[in-house]
Scaffold this motif. Structure first.
Motif, mmCIF file in Angstrom:
data_model
loop_
_atom_site.group_PDB
_atom_site.id
_atom_site.type_symbol
_atom_site.label_atom_id
_atom_site.label_comp_id
_atom_site.label_asym_id
_atom_site.label_seq_id
_atom_site.Cartn_x
_atom_site.Cartn_y
_atom_site.Cartn_z
ATOM 1 N N ARG A 86 -5.024 12.534 -3.021
ATOM 2 C CA ARG A 86 -4.154 13.614 -2.568
ATOM 3 C C ARG A 86 -3.923 14.645 -3.665
ATOM 4 N NH1 ARG A 86 0.796 10.654 0.538
ATOM 5 N NH2 ARG A 86 -0.354 10.096 2.440
ATOM 6 N N VAL A 107 -4.974 6.484 -3.149
ATOM 7 C CA VAL A 107 -4.699 7.535 -2.178
ATOM 8 C C VAL A 107 -3.900 8.662 -2.830
ATOM 9 C CG1 VAL A 107 -3.399 8.097 -0.094
ATOM 10 C CG2 VAL A 107 -4.813 6.037 -0.162
ATOM 11 N N ILE A 118 1.346 4.244 -2.881
ATOM 12 C CA ILE A 118 1.193 5.694 -2.753
ATOM 13 C C ILE A 118 2.372 6.399 -3.428
ATOM 14 C CG2 ILE A 118 1.082 7.634 -1.142
ATOM 15 C CD1 ILE A 118 -0.235 5.863 0.887
ATOM 16 N N ASP A 177 -3.067 -4.233 -3.522
ATOM 17 C CA ASP A 177 -2.567 -3.429 -2.416
ATOM 18 C C ASP A 177 -1.947 -2.142 -2.937
ATOM 19 O OD1 ASP A 177 -3.381 -5.585 -1.040
ATOM 20 O OD2 ASP A 177 -1.445 -6.092 -0.142
ATOM 21 N N PHE A 219 0.814 -1.198 0.000
ATOM 22 C CA PHE A 219 0.000 0.000 0.000
ATOM 23 C C PHE A 219 0.858 1.262 0.000
ATOM 24 C CE2 PHE A 219 -2.458 3.228 2.375
ATOM 25 C CZ PHE A 219 -3.521 3.357 1.498
ATOM 26 N N GLU A 220 1.807 1.319 0.906
ATOM 27 C CA GLU A 220 2.682 2.489 0.988
ATOM 28 C C GLU A 220 3.457 2.675 -0.314
ATOM 29 O OE1 GLU A 220 3.092 4.469 3.701
ATOM 30 O OE2 GLU A 220 2.346 3.324 5.427
#
Lengths: 334, 334
Positions: B258, B254, B225, B247, B221-222
DNA sequence: CGCAGTCTTGACAGCGCTGACTGTTTGATT
DNA sequence: AATCAAACAGTCAGCGCTGTCAAGACTGCG
């Protein structure tokens, strides 16, 4: 093992004693044996040990949990503890929604099949009285994770769910929220229930007057969407929602997005667990961290602790992880 | 077992033969024994079986996977197959990022400790040549899930990742997307690599001229991003992004939020796995469904299949799950 | 100095099954 | 009817350890 005994110049039984850390072994002998074990890279045979002895070196992890995130963390903690103690891990899932006769049959099969030295129970199994009774009847050791009642009945590990719920209440209240909603978990999930009552009671103490809107989210994402939708339709609409686990909080977030509400600007949201989901949603979810992996580890350690200093209870720490889903209510800016 | 033999009026060995489904047992005898087994609720002792025999009735699941969702599904499939065949499941995690000597030491410990009848390897272990070589040197059976190369080397289960990547490319192309981006996985994860090349090659065949922007999302996930952020900064900005697992796709979402970009209105996004995350994001993620649980089940079945009709390969079906993250590009409405 | 009590070590049976082997029946074939 | 192979059933040792018991080596104390 024979080779080790020969190399160390001792009997088979002495090797066995060293391996099992039995008392009444002189330091000299222990040293010799340990050296031999190291040079030969000896690993005792689990099958023979359990056949000959009374232990099986297996711990069973029983779960019936809707959340894979929770499950996998518990599992990894239990696994870690098992490895440290040279135990093996067996995993079984139980569907405790069925009539008890069926559950008992499945339990019976598991117990007979695996002959585990002990079991670890996760919620909602933790508070299934019939399961506990079954295990006790068979005098099988078990440790419970996050039990709600009868803490003294067995070794168990938990956090103070009620205090955690209260913490959320105070935080939300401090931000200025007065119209609150709760997304509850499965009715049988007692820890979830404690979160809810802790939250509700704290609110009452804080002087809340408006009734708190409630909806069941079943601890699942889809359930969270439904519960969130219901809560948003409630009059007056809550300005903050406490979802008693992260999965359902993620669902609530979707419900908010669908309703055109921005988190946290229009509505605040707090989860519970600090699971992986909390950071796979946008905005990142403010949530209660509970040390799930640690709980698994602690439960297994308690179970395997041969010290037997009576059954013990462990309360682990929790805290609020402030991320981005909390803000003052729109009609009451800070 | 003795009781069963007595009740059925046969020898111990005959009971053993029935239990193990050995050939050369008359129907009459089998019936008698089975009846006795049922009335006595006899369950053979696993420890004794493995001590006396050559099998241990344990299969090991080895994983080194960043994604808990993937892991747990594989695990549940493997578990199901094991139960059916009266096998037990042992789980071990390996950190294959370390130097090979360490990995081999850990493997050695696992193998010596557990004496599993066979192992199931998940990516990226699946394509770790040294691990395969190690197992073969010890002549330990294994089955691989989603291998990239040397399919014939062992039993394995996979989907055609490359074809799946191509499918995504064609779908995006058909919607009108011409500026594409890819979020890749860990470099060692060969299945992820195939998804990427399948996607890229299909695009080329489709007549794509613009280079495809790429960024590594590490299947996390990170990472998603970061990769998403990088891709969105790319000139020209992609109108559609293919993330090679869910994931990281959630992470890209995200990054879009953003950047103030709405999915799918401003940018389309396609994931891969149809994992649990795909429906824990908003909008729901369009993704490739791969039957992960089935793959675990199939791999275990292949491993345990005593039929031994040579090592077999199984290609399972995949398909595109259309949800809400795909739309025509904003500058090129349908 | 002798004796009971404690610590340390070893001998040995046997846990509950299976593999290798032996014996006994059945049926097919000449 | 005789012969032989295949199918079937049984015997027994032993897998690698641990529990039990007993023996030997100490210790402290009267």
């Amino acid at each position: 093992m024979e080779d080790v005994a020969r190399l160390a110049g001792v009997s088979l039984k002495s090797v066995s004693r060293v391996v099992n850390r039995e008392p009444h072994v002189s330091d000299a002998l222990r040293a010799k044996v340990e050296a031999a074990i190291t040079t030969l890279a000896f690993v005792p045979d689990a099958a023979a040990r359990s056949l000959a002895g009374s232990r099986t070196f297996i711990v069973g992890l029983l779960f019936d949990n809707p959340s894979p995130n929770y499950t996998i963390k518990i599992q990894s903690g239990v696994y870690r503890a098992c490895m440290e103690q040279q135990y093996h891990l067996r995993i079984d899932s139980i569907d405790s929604d069925r009539p008890h006769a069926q559950v008992e049959a499945q339990l019976d099969a598991i117990v007979r099949n695996s002959r585990c030295d002990g079991f670890i129970l996760t919620p909602p199994l933790t508070d299934n009285i019939q399961v506990l009774a079954f295990l006790e009847r068979r005098s099988i050791r078990y440790a419970r994770i996050a039990p709600n009642s009868e803490l003294g009945r067995s070794a168990c590990v938990a956090i103070d769910d009620s205090a955690a719920g209260a913490l959320v209440a105070r935080r939300l209240w401090a931000l200025g929220h007065r119209r609150l909603g709760v997304v509850t978990g499965p009715p049988l999930h007692r820890a979830g229930e404690r979160r809810r009552t802790g939250f509700l009671n704290a609110l009452k103490e804080l002087g809340a007057t408006l009734p708190v809107a409630e909806a069941n989210g079943s601890f699942a994402f889809e359930g969270g969407i439904a519960a969130g939708t219901a809560l948003l339709a409630h009059e007056p609409r809550p300005s903050a929602i406490f979802a008693t686990n992260d999965d359902s909080a993620a669902g609530v977030m979707v419900a908010c997005a669908r309703a055109g509400l921005r988190v946290p600007h229009d509505i605040s949201l707090c989860g519970f667990d600090d699971s992986w989901v909390a950071k796979s949603v946008w905005p990142y979810l403010t949530t209660i961290y509970q040390p799930i992996e640690e709980m698994g580890y602690a439960a297994a350690s308690l179970l395997l602790d041969r010290g037997e200093t009576g059954d013990r209870q462990l309360m682990l720490d929790f805290h609020l992880v402030e991320r981005d889903s909390l803000a003052p209510p729109p009609d009451h800016p800070a």
